[in-house]
Write a protein that holds these residues in place. Structure first.
Motif, short mmCIF file in Angstrom:
data_model
loop_
_atom_site.label_atom_id
_atom_site.label_comp_id
_atom_site.label_asym_id
_atom_site.label_seq_id
_atom_site.Cartn_x
_atom_site.Cartn_y
_atom_site.Cartn_z
N PHE A 262 0.83 -1.21 0.00
CA PHE A 262 0.00 0.00 0.00
C PHE A 262 0.86 1.26 0.00
O PHE A 262 0.60 2.19 -0.75
N THR A 263 1.87 1.27 0.84
CA THR A 263 2.73 2.45 0.95
C THR A 263 3.45 2.73 -0.36
O THR A 263 3.58 3.88 -0.76
N TYR A 264 3.89 1.69 -1.02
CA TYR A 264 4.59 1.87 -2.29
C TYR A 264 3.69 2.48 -3.36
O TYR A 264 4.08 3.40 -4.06
N THR A 265 2.47 1.99 -3.49
CA THR A 265 1.60 2.46 -4.56
C THR A 265 0.91 3.78 -4.24
O THR A 265 0.54 4.51 -5.15
N SER A 266 0.72 4.08 -2.96
CA SER A 266 0.07 5.35 -2.63
C SER A 266 1.07 6.50 -2.57
O SER A 266 0.67 7.65 -2.45
N ALA A 267 2.35 6.19 -2.64
CA ALA A 267 3.42 7.20 -2.61
C ALA A 267 3.38 8.05 -1.35
O ALA A 267 3.66 9.23 -1.37
N ALA B 3 -3.26 11.96 0.19
CA ALA B 3 -4.41 12.48 -0.55
C ALA B 3 -5.41 11.35 -0.79
O ALA B 3 -5.03 10.19 -0.89
N PRO B 4 -6.71 11.67 -0.85
CA PRO B 4 -7.71 10.62 -1.07
C PRO B 4 -7.47 9.80 -2.34
O PRO B 4 -7.68 8.60 -2.36
N GLY B 5 -7.01 10.44 -3.39
CA GLY B 5 -6.72 9.72 -4.62
C GLY B 5 -5.58 8.72 -4.45
O GLY B 5 -5.62 7.62 -5.00
N ALA B 6 -4.58 9.11 -3.67
CA ALA B 6 -3.45 8.21 -3.41
C ALA B 6 -3.90 7.01 -2.58
O ALA B 6 -3.47 5.88 -2.82
N VAL B 7 -4.77 7.25 -1.62
CA VAL B 7 -5.29 6.16 -0.80
C VAL B 7 -6.10 5.20 -1.66
O VAL B 7 -5.97 3.98 -1.56
N ALA B 8 -6.93 5.74 -2.53
CA ALA B 8 -7.75 4.91 -3.42
C ALA B 8 -6.86 4.07 -4.34
O ALA B 8 -7.11 2.88 -4.54
#
Length: 53
Positions: A2-7, A15-20
């Motif tokens: 999760f941390t890798y892809t949400s940056a 940001a909500p988009g990063a969490v999604a």
């Protein structure tokens, strides 16, 4: 994963988009692993006939 892809190292300031994006990718990887496991079980089940013991 999760941390890798949400940056983002922390979910709170992300940001909500990063969490999604992080959630989507995490569930995609989990789904792929489940499908792989089911395929392995299906192939092994066909390859090895049940024993008569």
């Amino acid at each position: 994963m999760f941390t890798y892809t949400s940056a983002s190292a922390d979910i709170a300031p992300a940001a909500p988009g990063a969490v999604a994006t992080g959630m989507r990718f995490t569930f995609l990887v989990a789904s792929a692993l489940i499908l792989f496991a089911l395929a392995v079980v299906a192939l092994v089940g066909r390859a090895a006939p049940p024993s008569d013991t």
